[in-house]
Design a protein around this motif. Structure first.
Motif, PDB file in Angstrom:
ATOM      1  N   SER A  22     -32.432  33.254  22.090  1.00 60.43           N
ATOM      2  CA  SER A  22     -31.638  33.819  22.952  1.00 60.43           C
ATOM      3  C   SER A  22     -31.201  35.270  23.099  1.00 60.43           C
ATOM      4  N   LEU A  23     -31.343  36.033  21.827  1.00 57.76           N
ATOM      5  CA  LEU A  23     -31.045  37.277  21.997  1.00 57.76           C
ATOM      6  C   LEU A  23     -32.383  38.187  22.104  1.00 57.76           C
ATOM      7  N   SER A  24     -33.444  37.510  22.093  1.00 54.77           N
ATOM      8  CA  SER A  24     -34.528  38.337  22.640  1.00 54.77           C
ATOM      9  C   SER A  24     -35.265  38.206  23.603  1.00 54.77           C
ATOM     10  N   LYS A  25     -34.989  37.010  24.256  1.00 50.08           N
ATOM     11  CA  LYS A  25     -35.898  36.706  25.382  1.00 50.08           C
ATOM     12  C   LYS A  25     -35.734  37.533  26.530  1.00 50.08           C
ATOM     13  N   ARG A  26     -36.753  37.730  27.143  1.00 50.08           N
ATOM     14  CA  ARG A  26     -36.798  38.545  28.566  1.00 50.08           C
ATOM     15  C   ARG A  26     -36.270  37.777  29.683  1.00 50.08           C
TER      16      ARG A  26
END
Lengths: 489, 198
Positions: free
Chosen positions: B182-186
């Protein structure tokens, strides 16, 4: 029902919410929050149904790590209630959250924000039951790692990311202290089981290594409860994190930190069997508590941002609770014991703080600002909201006839019974400073005027939540018995 | 009095750790950390913890180090610019470790230094005597041959006595995975649905 299933159920609720989030794209994200709340409310019901196992020795693997006494039940309930309120707050806050997550403008990226607090809640419930340093460590790490994510969740917001990095670095440092402390205590006593710790401590030839381990543990615990010397992260992280996370950190994480502090300190504070160790521990705690009260209260005075003010007030409250811990009273028929006073303080603190955070989210939604200046003229704009904030803030300051008064009263009484006059003196200075900085906000609401005189829009959730919590604050102010019954006093 | 090997490997571990902080190039730092881990692994082996020592090399010096190098290469990190040390920071960096060291010395002096005892497998085997009708396991066989079944012992402890913390760690890893996603998805390519609330 076996209590071991409680946390398993909570984790299951979290997994179901995650699966719904991933595989039912038609579902609106805030409904995930509603489902999560439903699941947790059912968890509260299960908590009342759960009974301690009749033969815990039959399940040795669990019995060693898992206590199900009245204290554990109380803190599990506290964790559940806190998580439910935080999820309500998250639903109320979702417009701002959506602005700073994936696909700004839609709520695509907010789904996990309703699932993560549930896992943190399971971790806090495990912490409430933990009675072995190993299970304390794993449960505490579960909570801390969930909070790393929750703090940095608004990843398109620089403040939130900065808060996340700060929390991560200091959190990792304090984990290092915790593990090192556990290693020293295990090395000297040969056990991580806190129920065996008391007799092992008595048999030690020299208490110095165990005290060294305890000092390291206290550093890590100070990080969790937000006490000096690990308090530096609090203002920045509280200000930068999404407001529901801030509320969760300041209530849930602190309460879970205090239950394990109480459990860890119990063998070390036993004045009869280990007088020397207890004396040293009391001294360390007294210094920490005095510094925490002074730092929290005095640094709060010049703040202009309301969220930052609440951060310092959170440090100050940790100091008052530490005062009760330092006194370590056994309690009698007329007085509360330390664990009861701490539990009472935390329960009232939950009610007041979450209420204030609901008000803050409402103000933020309406004005877009979290400065104290945003409260200007609120007394004219929305008299009912201003009145509720006045009650909650006076309760946080400790005004008599509000719930906040009794918490402080019990802490002071324990400290006076234990002759901790140094701590009591500093706490009086702290309370006086507290009245000043909380009243600053009240002054802004009634004595200042604002150009905008339109009433503040309050969402139904916030209206009911603030109303209920304010009324509870007043009721518990002259009738604190419901919480005392829960604590078994 | 610890053996000479203890001092050699401690020196390797400490040198690696100091070099890790001192090097300015991140790749050299990562390599220095490998050296530190190898010294540490040797110390574990010296304490009869063969399994932990080997895992230390496999997991830390192997897998995690490769991960670090990947990240360094991916982010294309340059050598760190040496900034002027702030006097206050420098003082804090000196005072805190010195205080810690003084405290540590005090603690170590107040405890008796006991000589290292070699592991007595015959005595330890008494904890694992086979009950009547119990199946003979590898632990029993190895102990009968006076060999240390450390992998099996760790497995047995982890999955029986420490099963509960192990389960909690499972939840922890799940949460960490969710966090990474959730912190890195585009953002997805789907057109953003208009927000339904006011």
């Amino acid at each position: 029902m076996s209590p071991y299933l409680l946390e398993a159920y909570i984790v299951l609720v979290g997994l179901v919410i995650l699966m719904l989030e991933a595989f039912v794209p038609a579902l609106r994200k805030e409904h995930l929050g509603v489902f999560a709340i439903g699941g947790l409310v059912f968890g509260l019901v299960l908590l009342f149904v759960a009974k301690a196992p009749a033969h815990p020795e039959g399940n040795v693997e669990m019995a060693r790590f898992y206590a199900f006494d009245s204290q554990a039940i109380f803190y599990k309930g506290l964790a559940l209630v806190c998580t439910i309120l935080v999820l309500l707050l998250a639903i109320d806050y979702r417009a701002i959250l959506a602005k700073f997550t994936e696909n700004p403008g839609s709520e695509e990226g907010t789904g996990e924000y309703y699932a993560l607090p549930i896992f943190a809640c399971a971790g806090m419930m495990w912490m409430a039951s933990a009675q072995d340093l190993v299970s304390i460590f794993v449960a505490l790490e579960l909570v801390t790692i969930t909070f790393y994510i929750l703090v940095a969740y608004m990843r398109r917001n620089v403040g939130s990311l900065e808060a996340g990095v700060k929390y991560l670095i200091l959190g990792a440092l304090s984990t290092g202290f915790l593990v090192y402390g556990i290693a020293w205590i295990y090395g000297t006593t040969g056990t991580t089981d806190l129920s065996l710790m008391a007799e092992r401590l008595q048999a030690l030839p020299s208490a110095t290594p165990a005290l060294f381990g305890l000092a390291l543990l206290l550093l890590a615990l100070a990080f969790k409860i937000g006490a000096v010397p690990m308090q530096l992260w609090i203002p920045d992280v509280y200000q930068g994190a999404p407001t529901p996370t801030t509320a969760f950190l300041s209530v849930g994480s602190k309460a879970a930190g205090f239950i394990i502090t109480l459990r860890i300190l119990k063998p070390f504070m036993d004045r009869e069997s280990v007088p020397e160790i207890a004396q040293h521990t009391t001294f360390i705690l007294l210094v920490l508590c005095g510094l925490t009260i002074l730092y929290g209260n005095l640094a709060a005075i010049p703040q202009t941002n309301f969220k930052r003010l609440l951060a310092y007030s959170s440090i100050a409250h940790a100091g008052f609770i530490l005062l009760a811990v330092t006194a370590w009273g056994k309690g009698s028929e007329t007085t509360l014991s330390t664990p009861q006073a701490v539990g009472f303080y935390l329960a009232t603190y939950l009610i007041m703080t979450i209420g204030i955070f609901f008000a803050l989210v409402t103000i933020r939604n309406a004005t877009g600002s979290e400065e104290i200046a945003a409260f200007d003229g609120l007394g004219k704009r929305s008299p009912a909201l201003a009145l509720a904030i006045t009650v909650l803030l006076s309760a946080l300051a400790g005004l008599p006839l509000t719930a906040g008064f009794y918490g402080k009263f019990f802490a002071f009484r324990l400290a006076i019974d234990a002759d901790l006059w140094f701590g009591v003196g500093l706490a009086f200075i702290g309370v006086a400073a507290g009245f000043y900085y909380y009243l600053k906000v009240i002054r802004a609401m009634y004595w200042r005027t604002s150009d905008d005189t339109s009433p503040i829009a309050i969402s139904p959730i916030a209206r009911y939540a603030i109303g209920t919590l304010t009324i509870l604050t007043i009721i518990l102010g002259f009738w604190p018995n419901p919480i005392l019954w829960l604590l078994g006093a | 009095m610890p053996s000479i090997a203890f001092y050699i490997f401690s020196l390797i571990a400490v040198t690696g750790a100091v070099a890790l902080v001192a090097f300015r190039n991140p790749v050299s730092s990562a390599m220095a950390m490998t050296g530190s881990f190898i010294g540490l692994a040797a110390l574990f082996v010296g304490l009869n913890a063969y399994f932990v020592g080997i895992i230390q090399i496999l997991v830390y010096a192997g897998a995690i180090m490769v991960l670090f190098l990947f990240i360094i290469m991916l982010l294309d990190l340059k050598s760190e610019e040496r900034s002027k040390p702030q006097p206050l920071m420098l003082a804090a960096c000196l005072v805190i470790p010195i205080l810690f060291l003084v405290q540590l010395t005090g603690v170590l002096q107040s405890t008796k230094d006991e000589p290292h005892k070699p592991l007595n497998l015959v005595a330890s085997a008494k904890h694992f005597e086979r009950a009547e009708g119990e199946q003979e396991t590898i632990i029993h066989q190895n102990l009968a041959k006076e060999e240390l079944p450390d992998v099996h012992l760790i497995g047995l402890t982890l999955f029986t006595r420490y099963n509960f913390p192990l389960q909690v760690v499972g939840v922890l890893l799940l949460v960490a995975t969710i966090g990474v996603v959730s912190l890195s998805k585009r953002g997805s390519d789907r057109p953003a649905k208009p927000s339904t609330d006011s």
